[in-house]
Scaffold this motif. Structure first.
Motif, PDB file in Angstrom:
ATOM      1  N   UNK A   1     -73.568 139.180  41.336  1.00  8.00           N
ATOM      2  CA  UNK A   1     -73.387 139.296  39.892  1.00  8.00           C
ATOM      3  C   UNK A   1     -74.665 139.832  39.264  1.00  8.00           C
ATOM      4  N   UNK A   2     -74.558 140.833  38.391  1.00  7.82           N
ATOM      5  CA  UNK A   2     -75.754 141.431  37.792  1.00  7.82           C
ATOM      6  C   UNK A   2     -76.386 140.499  36.757  1.00  7.82           C
ATOM      7  N   UNK A   3     -77.683 140.563  36.671  1.00  9.93           N
ATOM      8  CA  UNK A   3     -78.405 139.779  35.673  1.00  9.93           C
ATOM      9  C   UNK A   3     -78.297 140.478  34.319  1.00  9.93           C
ATOM     10  N   UNK A   4     -78.216 139.690  33.280  1.00 14.75           N
ATOM     11  CA  UNK A   4     -78.117 140.242  31.929  1.00 14.75           C
ATOM     12  C   UNK A   4     -79.528 140.540  31.435  1.00 14.75           C
ATOM     13  N   UNK A   5     -79.774 141.791  31.145  1.00 13.57           N
ATOM     14  CA  UNK A   5     -81.074 142.207  30.629  1.00 13.57           C
ATOM     15  C   UNK A   5     -80.889 142.865  29.273  1.00 13.57           C
ATOM     16  N   UNK A   6     -81.826 142.593  28.416  1.00 14.91           N
ATOM     17  CA  UNK A   6     -81.797 143.215  27.102  1.00 14.91           C
ATOM     18  C   UNK A   6     -83.122 143.932  26.894  1.00 14.91           C
ATOM     19  N   UNK A   7     -83.384 144.932  27.723  1.00 14.37           N
ATOM     20  CA  UNK A   7     -84.644 145.654  27.624  1.00 14.37           C
ATOM     21  C   UNK A   7     -84.502 146.960  26.854  1.00 14.37           C
ATOM     22  N   UNK A   8     -83.335 147.249  26.375  1.00 16.59           N
ATOM     23  CA  UNK A   8     -83.152 148.488  25.635  1.00 16.59           C
ATOM     24  C   UNK A   8     -83.587 148.298  24.190  1.00 16.59           C
ATOM     25  N   UNK A   9     -84.240 149.289  23.685  1.00 12.12           N
ATOM     26  CA  UNK A   9     -84.698 149.231  22.308  1.00 12.12           C
ATOM     27  C   UNK A   9     -83.517 149.455  21.370  1.00 12.12           C
ATOM     28  N   UNK A  10     -83.585 148.813  20.233  1.00 13.65           N
ATOM     29  CA  UNK A  10     -82.540 148.976  19.227  1.00 13.65           C
ATOM     30  C   UNK A  10     -82.659 150.369  18.619  1.00 13.65           C
ATOM     31  N   UNK A  11     -81.543 151.029  18.355  1.00 16.63           N
ATOM     32  CA  UNK A  11     -81.624 152.375  17.788  1.00 16.63           C
ATOM     33  C   UNK A  11     -82.124 152.348  16.346  1.00 16.63           C
TER      34      UNK A  11
END
Length: 89
Positions: free
Chosen positions: A47-57
Motif C-alpha cells: 500500500x502506498x504511503x500518503x504524501x503531501x509534498x506537492x506545493x499548492x497552486x
C-alpha cells in the motif's frame, strides 16, 4: 494439454482465495506481534504511503487580453495573379 492449463488455473485461483481469506481473517492481540508478522509486512508494503509534498497552486493574473480590430486591406492587382507574357525567341 488443455486439462493441464485448466488444472493450473484452478490451483492458482484456489491459492489466491486461500491467501485472501488468511490475510483478511488473521489478527494480533498486541502491536508488537504486528511488526514481526510476515503477512502484515507484505500487506502494508504494497500500500502506498500518503504524501503531501506537492506545493499548492498559486493563481495570479499574468496579463490581460486586449482585442484589436483587424481590418484587411483589399488589394487587387493583375501582377499578383501570376500571369506572364508569351515566351520570347
Amino acid at each position: 494439454m488443455r486439462w493441464l492449463q485448466r488444472w493450473s488455473a484452478w490451483v492458482c485461483l484456489s491459492l489466491l482465495l486461500w491467501t485472501v481469506a488468511a490475510e483478511s481473517t488473521h489478527h494480533h492481540p498486541n502491536q508488537t506481534e504486528n511488526a514481526s508478522c510476515t503477512i502484515c509486512l507484505a500487506a502494508h508494503t504494497a500500500s502506498p504511503a500518503i504524501r503531501n509534498s506537492q506545493a499548492a497552486p498559486v493563481f495570479a493574473t499574468v496579463g490581460l487580453l486586449r482585442e484589436e480590430a483587424a481590418v484587411a486591406k483589399a488589394r487587387f492587382d493583375f501582377s499578383d495573379l501570376g500571369i506572364r507574357g508569351p515566351p520570347t525567341l
